[in-house]
Design a protein around this motif. Sequence first.
Motif, mmCIF file in Angstrom:
data_model
loop_
_atom_site.group_PDB
_atom_site.id
_atom_site.type_symbol
_atom_site.label_atom_id
_atom_site.label_comp_id
_atom_site.label_asym_id
_atom_site.label_seq_id
_atom_site.Cartn_x
_atom_site.Cartn_y
_atom_site.Cartn_z
ATOM 1 N N GLN A 45 0.835 -1.211 0.000
ATOM 2 C CA GLN A 45 0.000 0.000 0.000
ATOM 3 C C GLN A 45 0.872 1.266 0.000
ATOM 4 O OE1 GLN A 45 -2.737 -0.166 3.200
ATOM 5 N NE2 GLN A 45 -4.402 0.683 1.990
ATOM 6 N N ALA A 46 1.895 1.226 0.847
ATOM 7 C CA ALA A 46 2.780 2.386 0.945
ATOM 8 C C ALA A 46 3.499 2.619 -0.373
ATOM 9 C CB ALA A 46 3.788 2.178 2.067
ATOM 10 N N ILE A 47 3.955 1.530 -1.029
ATOM 11 C CA ILE A 47 4.651 1.695 -2.305
ATOM 12 C C ILE A 47 3.690 2.235 -3.366
ATOM 13 C CG2 ILE A 47 5.772 0.439 -4.177
ATOM 14 C CD1 ILE A 47 7.072 -1.315 -2.151
ATOM 15 N N ALA A 48 2.429 1.763 -3.324
ATOM 16 C CA ALA A 48 1.453 2.255 -4.293
ATOM 17 C C ALA A 48 1.188 3.740 -4.093
ATOM 18 C CB ALA A 48 0.142 1.479 -4.158
ATOM 19 N N GLN A 49 1.247 4.194 -2.824
ATOM 20 C CA GLN A 49 0.981 5.610 -2.573
ATOM 21 C C GLN A 49 2.193 6.480 -2.884
ATOM 22 O OE1 GLN A 49 -0.434 5.580 1.395
ATOM 23 N NE2 GLN A 49 -2.523 5.020 0.809
ATOM 24 N N GLN A 50 3.390 5.984 -2.543
ATOM 25 C CA GLN A 50 4.599 6.772 -2.825
ATOM 26 C C GLN A 50 5.622 5.895 -3.537
ATOM 27 O OE1 GLN A 50 4.919 6.901 1.602
ATOM 28 N NE2 GLN A 50 5.537 8.969 1.118
ATOM 29 N N PRO A 51 5.513 5.747 -4.844
ATOM 30 C CA PRO A 51 6.448 4.869 -5.568
ATOM 31 C C PRO A 51 7.896 5.345 -5.475
ATOM 32 C CG PRO A 51 4.566 5.467 -6.933
ATOM 33 C CD PRO A 51 4.522 6.347 -5.743
ATOM 34 N N ASP A 52 8.113 6.629 -5.204
ATOM 35 C CA ASP A 52 9.485 7.134 -5.141
ATOM 36 C C ASP A 52 10.246 6.538 -3.960
ATOM 37 O OD1 ASP A 52 8.832 8.622 -7.271
ATOM 38 O OD2 ASP A 52 8.503 10.496 -6.172
ATOM 39 N N GLU A 53 9.523 6.230 -2.903
ATOM 40 C CA GLU A 53 10.180 5.744 -1.690
ATOM 41 C C GLU A 53 10.289 4.223 -1.677
ATOM 42 O OE1 GLU A 53 11.533 7.541 0.902
ATOM 43 O OE2 GLU A 53 11.327 9.149 -0.566
ATOM 44 N N ALA A 54 10.123 3.579 -2.858
ATOM 45 C CA ALA A 54 10.055 2.121 -2.900
ATOM 46 C C ALA A 54 11.308 1.476 -2.293
ATOM 47 C CB ALA A 54 9.869 1.655 -4.342
ATOM 48 N N GLY A 55 12.488 2.064 -2.542
ATOM 49 C CA GLY A 55 13.732 1.473 -2.024
ATOM 50 C C GLY A 55 13.744 1.410 -0.513
ATOM 51 N N THR A 56 13.458 2.558 0.109
ATOM 52 C CA THR A 56 13.463 2.611 1.573
ATOM 53 C C THR A 56 12.416 1.674 2.154
ATOM 54 O OG1 THR A 56 13.930 4.933 1.248
ATOM 55 C CG2 THR A 56 13.533 4.215 3.497
ATOM 56 N N ILE A 57 11.217 1.690 1.539
ATOM 57 C CA ILE A 57 10.126 0.862 2.073
ATOM 58 C C ILE A 57 10.491 -0.609 1.964
ATOM 59 C CG2 ILE A 57 7.730 0.192 1.734
ATOM 60 C CD1 ILE A 57 7.235 3.067 0.788
ATOM 61 N N THR A 58 11.076 -0.998 0.820
ATOM 62 C CA THR A 58 11.434 -2.402 0.642
ATOM 63 C C THR A 58 12.472 -2.834 1.665
ATOM 64 O OG1 THR A 58 11.107 -1.996 -1.690
ATOM 65 C CG2 THR A 58 12.062 -4.095 -1.081
ATOM 66 N N ARG A 59 13.446 -1.978 1.923
ATOM 67 C CA ARG A 59 14.484 -2.332 2.886
ATOM 68 C C ARG A 59 13.892 -2.506 4.281
ATOM 69 N NH1 ARG A 59 17.807 1.680 2.067
ATOM 70 N NH2 ARG A 59 17.216 2.753 3.965
ATOM 71 N N THR A 60 13.052 -1.537 4.661
ATOM 72 C CA THR A 60 12.412 -1.647 5.966
ATOM 73 C C THR A 60 11.535 -2.879 6.045
ATOM 74 O OG1 THR A 60 12.252 0.732 5.751
ATOM 75 C CG2 THR A 60 11.298 -0.233 7.709
ATOM 76 N N LEU A 61 10.870 -3.196 4.904
ATOM 77 C CA LEU A 61 10.015 -4.381 4.865
ATOM 78 C C LEU A 61 10.836 -5.637 5.116
ATOM 79 C CD1 LEU A 61 7.295 -5.752 4.140
ATOM 80 C CD2 LEU A 61 8.115 -5.849 1.813
ATOM 81 N N PHE A 62 12.006 -5.710 4.463
ATOM 82 C CA PHE A 62 12.849 -6.892 4.655
ATOM 83 C C PHE A 62 13.259 -7.043 6.112
ATOM 84 C CE2 PHE A 62 14.176 -7.118 0.014
ATOM 85 C CZ PHE A 62 13.429 -8.254 -0.187
ATOM 86 N N VAL A 63 13.684 -5.931 6.700
ATOM 87 C CA VAL A 63 14.144 -5.997 8.088
ATOM 88 C C VAL A 63 13.011 -6.425 9.008
ATOM 89 C CG1 VAL A 63 15.041 -4.659 10.008
ATOM 90 C CG2 VAL A 63 15.944 -4.313 7.740
ATOM 91 N N SER A 64 11.828 -5.812 8.811
ATOM 92 C CA SER A 64 10.726 -6.142 9.726
ATOM 93 C C SER A 64 10.247 -7.565 9.492
ATOM 94 C CB SER A 64 9.584 -5.141 9.557
ATOM 95 O OG SER A 64 9.309 -4.955 8.206
ATOM 96 N N MET A 65 10.290 -8.012 8.225
ATOM 97 C CA MET A 65 9.906 -9.391 7.955
ATOM 98 C C MET A 65 10.865 -10.364 8.633
ATOM 99 S SD MET A 65 8.436 -10.266 4.310
ATOM 100 C CE MET A 65 6.754 -9.946 3.898
ATOM 101 N N ALA A 66 12.153 -10.024 8.608
ATOM 102 C CA ALA A 66 13.125 -10.899 9.273
ATOM 103 C C ALA A 66 12.845 -10.965 10.764
ATOM 104 C CB ALA A 66 14.530 -10.384 9.015
ATOM 105 N N MET A 67 12.472 -9.795 11.329
ATOM 106 C CA MET A 67 12.148 -9.760 12.755
ATOM 107 C C MET A 67 10.934 -10.646 13.052
ATOM 108 S SD MET A 67 14.150 -7.745 14.426
ATOM 109 C CE MET A 67 15.222 -6.358 14.278
ATOM 110 N N VAL A 68 9.899 -10.495 12.218
ATOM 111 C CA VAL A 68 8.669 -11.256 12.447
ATOM 112 C C VAL A 68 8.943 -12.744 12.266
ATOM 113 C CG1 VAL A 68 6.352 -11.661 11.581
ATOM 114 C CG2 VAL A 68 7.200 -9.348 11.769
#
Lengths: 92, 231
Positions: free
Chosen positions: A39-62
């Motif tokens: 959802q966040a990437i769909a709203q702000q495609p420019d921030e896709a890199g940062t969002i993806t990185r944070t997603l990876f980290v949080s997924m690893a945590m979960v």
Amino acid sequence: MDPISLIGAFSVLAAGLCISIGGISAGFGEGNAAASALQAIAQQPDEAGTITRTLFVSMAMVESTAIYSFVITILILYFNPFWETAVAMASK
Amino acid sequence: MAENFDQTIFFSLWTFSVNSTLFFTWLVMGLLVLFAWISTRRLSSDFVVSKFQTVVELLVMIVRGQIYEVSQDNPKKYMSLVGTMFLFIFTCNILTFIPWFDPPTGSLSTTAAFAFCIFVGVPVYSIRNAGFKKYIRKFVKPVPFMLPLNIVSDFSSVFSLAVRLYGNIFSGVMIGMVLMTMVPFIIPVSMQLLGLLTGAIQAYIFSLLAVVYLSAVGPEEQYVPAPDPLY
């Protein structure tokens, strides 16, 4: 039922419960994280890199809880201390 | 049967038995050293550079960029530790497509050793970044009441770092082996393909989290990257 088969049966049951509950909960959590990130990437495609990185980290945590339950399952199935003790006592 | 890479003995040197984890660790180390040697043999700052140099420069640039974006700090500090770990874990995880290769990262001893390096590295880097006082103050950060929780979280984060990498790689190997006994054609290949993807992501996550932990207590002044393409 004699104690050995009881221990064996409950070990298998515990292993199944452990991996299923651990897997389901982590799966729900990761699904939520991925949905929010999409959802966040769909709203702000420019921030896709940062969002993806944070997603990876949080997924690893979960995911670490699922990995813990996987390790416990492996321990119960293959390196079960109770089972080995029972077998050692029975063979005495 | 659960495979334990630490108990598969390859050969013994004198009285010292070399298990499969150790053997493949040496193999991967040798490969990496060979690659580094070949790629840095003829470095040039000319317009024409060798293919190896291009690859290595690209790799260094990507790793530095990622470290900078995560830590907002001089990537040179973390590069030598975290970059090496990334290269090693990545190579181990990718080489699992070779049939008889037991990935050293699928053994808890290797990952525990890596996590121990990070565990020792956290106070070292924090004290170097911000001084002893700041590092100690981190433990009583929100309220002093949180002190035991902060200490436990330091241990558990490192523990989960080790177990996460081990669990992911080991489970990939296990799934491949179990499927091999049930459906030996085609289906294990798809799971191993997934294992390659997981391995690459896990290498990335391990080094990313290592940087996050190491740079948790950062320096006072903001680091401004030089206007150099390599930061």
